[in-house]
Design a protein around this motif. Structure first.
Motif, PDB file in Angstrom:
ATOM      1  N   UNK A   9       0.843  -1.189   0.000  1.00  0.00           N
ATOM      2  CA  UNK A   9       0.000   0.000   0.000  1.00  0.00           C
ATOM      3  C   UNK A   9       0.879   1.239   0.000  1.00  0.00           C
ATOM      4  N   UNK A  10       0.708   2.067  -1.001  1.00  0.00           N
ATOM      5  CA  UNK A  10       1.415   3.332  -1.081  1.00  0.00           C
ATOM      6  C   UNK A  10       0.451   4.509  -0.965  1.00  0.00           C
ATOM      7  N   UNK A  11      -0.823   4.306  -1.231  1.00  0.00           N
ATOM      8  CA  UNK A  11      -1.788   5.377  -1.346  1.00  0.00           C
ATOM      9  C   UNK A  11      -2.442   5.705  -0.007  1.00  0.00           C
ATOM     10  N   UNK A  12      -2.346   6.960   0.460  1.00  0.00           N
ATOM     11  CA  UNK A  12      -3.013   7.332   1.699  1.00  0.00           C
ATOM     12  C   UNK A  12      -4.524   7.399   1.533  1.00  0.00           C
ATOM     13  N   UNK A  13      -5.232   7.041   2.598  1.00  0.00           N
ATOM     14  CA  UNK A  13      -6.673   7.188   2.635  1.00  0.00           C
ATOM     15  C   UNK A  13      -7.466   6.093   1.954  1.00  0.00           C
ATOM     16  N   UNK A  14      -6.816   5.257   1.166  1.00  0.00           N
ATOM     17  CA  UNK A  14      -7.530   4.203   0.457  1.00  0.00           C
ATOM     18  C   UNK A  14      -7.719   2.992   1.363  1.00  0.00           C
ATOM     19  N   UNK A  15      -8.901   2.405   1.312  1.00  0.00           N
ATOM     20  CA  UNK A  15      -9.168   1.196   2.071  1.00  0.00           C
ATOM     21  C   UNK A  15      -8.674   0.000   1.270  1.00  0.00           C
ATOM     22  N   UNK A  16      -8.014  -0.919   1.967  1.00  0.00           N
ATOM     23  CA  UNK A  16      -7.435  -2.080   1.309  1.00  0.00           C
ATOM     24  C   UNK A  16      -8.102  -3.338   1.840  1.00  0.00           C
ATOM     25  N   UNK A  17      -8.552  -4.169   0.930  1.00  0.00           N
ATOM     26  CA  UNK A  17      -9.177  -5.435   1.272  1.00  0.00           C
ATOM     27  C   UNK A  17      -8.074  -6.409   1.664  1.00  0.00           C
ATOM     28  N   UNK A  18      -8.170  -6.997   2.843  1.00  0.00           N
ATOM     29  CA  UNK A  18      -7.142  -7.917   3.323  1.00  0.00           C
ATOM     30  C   UNK A  18      -7.500  -9.366   3.019  1.00  0.00           C
ATOM     31  N   UNK A  19      -8.680  -9.815   3.485  1.00  0.00           N
ATOM     32  CA  UNK A  19      -9.064 -11.201   3.227  1.00  0.00           C
ATOM     33  C   UNK A  19     -10.553 -11.399   3.469  1.00  0.00           C
ATOM     34  N   UNK A  20     -11.063 -12.517   2.944  1.00  0.00           N
ATOM     35  CA  UNK A  20     -12.449 -12.879   3.172  1.00  0.00           C
ATOM     36  C   UNK A  20     -12.583 -14.397   3.219  1.00  0.00           C
ATOM     37  N   UNK A  21     -13.558 -14.841   3.969  1.00  0.00           N
ATOM     38  CA  UNK A  21     -13.915 -16.253   4.026  1.00  0.00           C
ATOM     39  C   UNK A  21     -15.405 -16.315   4.325  1.00  0.00           C
ATOM     40  N   UNK A  22     -15.921 -17.505   4.543  1.00  0.00           N
ATOM     41  CA  UNK A  22     -17.351 -17.638   4.826  1.00  0.00           C
ATOM     42  C   UNK A  22     -17.741 -17.027   6.166  1.00  0.00           C
ATOM     43  N   UNK A  23     -16.767 -16.850   7.080  1.00  0.00           N
ATOM     44  CA  UNK A  23     -17.102 -16.342   8.410  1.00  0.00           C
ATOM     45  C   UNK A  23     -16.410 -15.034   8.791  1.00  0.00           C
ATOM     46  N   UNK A  24     -15.521 -14.502   7.937  1.00  0.00           N
ATOM     47  CA  UNK A  24     -14.758 -13.312   8.310  1.00  0.00           C
ATOM     48  C   UNK A  24     -14.388 -12.486   7.094  1.00  0.00           C
ATOM     49  N   UNK A  25     -14.364 -11.149   7.287  1.00  0.00           N
ATOM     50  CA  UNK A  25     -13.883 -10.233   6.261  1.00  0.00           C
ATOM     51  C   UNK A  25     -13.047  -9.165   6.945  1.00  0.00           C
ATOM     52  N   UNK A  26     -11.855  -8.885   6.397  1.00  0.00           N
ATOM     53  CA  UNK A  26     -10.954  -7.878   6.957  1.00  0.00           C
ATOM     54  C   UNK A  26     -10.514  -6.901   5.882  1.00  0.00           C
ATOM     55  N   UNK A  40       1.234  -6.655   4.372  1.00  0.00           N
ATOM     56  CA  UNK A  40       0.717  -7.479   5.457  1.00  0.00           C
ATOM     57  C   UNK A  40      -0.021  -8.668   4.859  1.00  0.00           C
ATOM     58  N   UNK A  41       0.183  -9.843   5.419  1.00  0.00           N
ATOM     59  CA  UNK A  41      -0.628 -10.982   5.033  1.00  0.00           C
ATOM     60  C   UNK A  41      -0.943 -11.800   6.269  1.00  0.00           C
ATOM     61  N   UNK A  42      -2.066 -12.494   6.214  1.00  0.00           N
ATOM     62  CA  UNK A  42      -2.518 -13.308   7.337  1.00  0.00           C
ATOM     63  C   UNK A  42      -3.202 -14.564   6.786  1.00  0.00           C
ATOM     64  N   UNK A  43      -2.905 -15.697   7.410  1.00  0.00           N
ATOM     65  CA  UNK A  43      -3.556 -16.951   7.044  1.00  0.00           C
ATOM     66  C   UNK A  43      -3.858 -17.732   8.308  1.00  0.00           C
ATOM     67  N   UNK A  44      -4.886 -18.475   8.384  1.00  0.00           N
ATOM     68  CA  UNK A  44      -6.026 -18.435   7.465  1.00  0.00           C
ATOM     69  C   UNK A  44      -6.924 -17.254   7.802  1.00  0.00           C
ATOM     70  N   UNK A  45      -7.816 -16.930   6.917  1.00  0.00           N
ATOM     71  CA  UNK A  45      -8.765 -15.841   7.134  1.00  0.00           C
ATOM     72  C   UNK A  45     -10.050 -16.451   7.675  1.00  0.00           C
ATOM     73  N   UNK A  46     -10.058 -16.756   8.961  1.00  0.00           N
ATOM     74  CA  UNK A  46     -11.222 -17.395   9.560  1.00  0.00           C
ATOM     75  C   UNK A  46     -11.216 -17.173  11.066  1.00  0.00           C
ATOM     76  N   UNK A  47     -12.391 -17.009  11.646  1.00  0.00           N
ATOM     77  CA  UNK A  47     -12.536 -16.915  13.099  1.00  0.00           C
ATOM     78  C   UNK A  47     -12.943 -18.258  13.692  1.00  0.00           C
ATOM     79  N   UNK A  48     -13.518 -19.126  12.877  1.00  0.00           N
ATOM     80  CA  UNK A  48     -14.020 -20.407  13.355  1.00  0.00           C
ATOM     81  C   UNK A  48     -12.956 -21.494  13.246  1.00  0.00           C
ATOM     82  N   UNK A  49     -12.866 -22.318  14.258  1.00  0.00           N
ATOM     83  CA  UNK A  49     -11.993 -23.480  14.261  1.00  0.00           C
ATOM     84  C   UNK A  49     -10.513 -23.155  14.065  1.00  0.00           C
TER      85      UNK A  49
END
Length: 154
Positions: A9-26, A40-49
């Motif tokens: 990310x270089x652009x100020x003020x822009x919202x950046x989509x990080x990840x999505x799954x059936x139970x979570x969106x960041x 930044x990266x994160x795995x897995x993109x889930x709150x469940x299990x």
């Protein structure tokens, strides 16, 4: 199904989509209007299990990282749901590899986020992650994270 997202990310003020799954969106945006170099990266993109998320950050700070305090605040339905503060670098006997890095020097680090310590009910969360370079509370990094929990964990 889990998705993995990696971005710069270089652009100020822009919202950046990080990840999505059936139970979570960041997604996130920087709190200030200046441009940042940040990956930044994160795995897995889930709150469940999942009890642990694996994260990696690449960041070029705009000031020396002799002292570093992190403040992590989560709001749910307008109320503070969680507040965590930690001095990561104090200038003496620091255990983290990012401590002592100089302004403009690339920091690359990986770590685990223990997600099951707190159960988040279904809903929208505003998360502010602030990094301070001294006790003056002047931000060297501030992220405004939107977290949408799509399913209750209980």
């Amino acid at each position: 199904m889990f998705e993995f997202v990696f971005f710069i990310l270089f652009t100020p003020g822009a919202s950046v989509f990080l990840c999505t799954s059936s139970d979570l969106e960041l997604s996130y945006a920087f709190c200030d209007s200046s441009a940042h170099y940040f990956q930044f990266n994160v795995t897995p993109c889930s709150m469940l299990n999942e009890s642990v998320w694996h994260a990696a950050i690449t960041w070029i700070p705009k000031s020396d990282v002799t002292f570093l305090k992190i403040v992590f605040t989560v709001w749910y339905e307008g109320a503070t749901a969680l507040r965590w503060r930690q001095v990561m670098c104090s200038g003496t006997d620091d255990e983290y590899s990012l401590c002592g890095r100089l302004k403009g020097e690339t920091i690359e680090t990986e770590f685990d986020i223990k997600g099951k310590r707190t159960v988040f009910p279904k809903g929208y969360y505003d998360v502010i992650l602030q990094a301070f370079s001294d006790d003056s509370e002047k931000n060297i990094m501030c992220l405004n994270i939107t977290m949408i929990v799509k399913e209750d964990a209980f």
